[in-house]
Design a protein around this motif. Sequence first.
Motif, PDB file in Angstrom:
ATOM      1  N   ARG A   9       0.918  -1.189  -0.096  1.00 31.45           N
ATOM      2  CA  ARG A   9       0.126   0.036  -0.462  1.00 31.45           C
ATOM      3  C   ARG A   9       0.685   1.043  -0.636  1.00 31.45           C
ATOM      4  NH1 ARG A   9      -3.984  -1.768   4.407  1.00 31.45           N
ATOM      5  NH2 ARG A   9      -5.659  -3.658   2.816  1.00 31.45           N
ATOM      6  N   ALA A  12       2.819   1.808  -3.243  1.00 29.85           N
ATOM      7  CA  ALA A  12       1.290   2.333  -4.312  1.00 29.85           C
ATOM      8  C   ALA A  12       0.953   3.046  -4.253  1.00 29.85           C
ATOM      9  CB  ALA A  12       0.338   1.330  -4.478  1.00 29.85           C
ATOM     10  N   THR A  13       1.381   3.857  -3.003  1.00 32.24           N
ATOM     11  CA  THR A  13       0.222   5.033  -3.024  1.00 32.24           C
ATOM     12  C   THR A  13       1.253   6.331  -3.143  1.00 32.24           C
ATOM     13  OG1 THR A  13      -0.713   4.908  -0.651  1.00 32.24           O
ATOM     14  CG2 THR A  13      -0.187   6.794  -1.031  1.00 32.24           C
ATOM     15  N   VAL A  15       3.937   5.692  -5.604  1.00 33.78           N
ATOM     16  CA  VAL A  15       3.741   5.970  -7.543  1.00 33.78           C
ATOM     17  C   VAL A  15       3.000   7.059  -7.603  1.00 33.78           C
ATOM     18  CG1 VAL A  15       2.934   4.159  -9.357  1.00 33.78           C
ATOM     19  CG2 VAL A  15       4.704   3.194  -7.695  1.00 33.78           C
ATOM     20  N   VAL A  16       1.110   7.063  -7.127  1.00 33.74           N
ATOM     21  CA  VAL A  16       0.808   7.281  -7.458  1.00 33.74           C
ATOM     22  C   VAL A  16       0.901   8.418  -7.589  1.00 33.74           C
ATOM     23  CG1 VAL A  16      -1.221   8.234  -6.925  1.00 33.74           C
ATOM     24  CG2 VAL A  16      -1.396   5.275  -7.167  1.00 33.74           C
ATOM     25  N   ALA A  17       1.374   9.243  -5.752  1.00 34.98           N
ATOM     26  CA  ALA A  17       2.243  10.761  -5.844  1.00 34.98           C
ATOM     27  C   ALA A  17       2.853  11.217  -6.199  1.00 34.98           C
ATOM     28  CB  ALA A  17       2.502  10.506  -4.661  1.00 34.98           C
ATOM     29  N   LEU A  19       3.323   9.712  -9.933  1.00 31.44           N
ATOM     30  CA  LEU A  19       2.813  10.524 -11.287  1.00 31.44           C
ATOM     31  C   LEU A  19       1.583  11.904 -11.171  1.00 31.44           C
ATOM     32  CD1 LEU A  19       1.797   7.412 -12.025  1.00 31.44           C
ATOM     33  CD2 LEU A  19       3.852   8.169 -12.880  1.00 31.44           C
ATOM     34  N   ALA A  20       1.498  11.823  -9.625  1.00 30.20           N
ATOM     35  CA  ALA A  20       0.583  12.764  -9.501  1.00 30.20           C
ATOM     36  C   ALA A  20       1.468  14.386  -9.672  1.00 30.20           C
ATOM     37  CB  ALA A  20      -0.559  13.219  -8.634  1.00 30.20           C
TER      38      ALA A  20
END
Length: 186
Positions: A9, A12-13, A15-17, A19-20
């Motif tokens: 988790r 994944a968090t 990676v998303v941060a 990319l954003a």
Amino acid sequence: MRSVRPHLRAAATAVVAALAFLLVPIAPASAYAPVGIVHTEQVQAGPYRVTVGFSQWPLRAMQSLDFTFAPAGGIAGKSGTLTIDGPGLDKDDRVSPLSRHPRKLDVWGLDVAALPEPGKWDFTFALDGPAGHGRGTLHAIDVLDQPGPPLAASWTVCAVPPLAMLTFLTVGWRRSRPGRRVAELV
């Protein structure tokens, strides 16, 4: 298994941060600049009054600019063709259907178009719409000489660095003779 899930988790968090963080600044930079009209001319094409807008004035040959064609009352329910007549223009490029300007969708237009040669240019509009057929011409628009140095001088100056690099690589290749060294190694 339970000890692995929090790490997944968190990864994944992250990676998303990331990319954003990377994509958010790109959005405003990729937006198109608005079309800035600096000069307009009026044409009466039968029952339709067309405002022709130019993003540069005076016009110069070989200089990209935006043209907009806005009939009074908007483009909804109307169609037509644009005929451009001037020196140095191919017959295939003279007549084209009027289409929306890609950055100013409420009018017809040409995006970053350039007129090939200086001289007198005519823009003829043939429009069809609710009020019937109309035809009108914007006569004798002066197009001045191309800005900057002559095209041959510009190409010559731009060709010097690639030619110098090619010469440098050729001389280096011939001095090192890599084919002979490969033969010695084999």
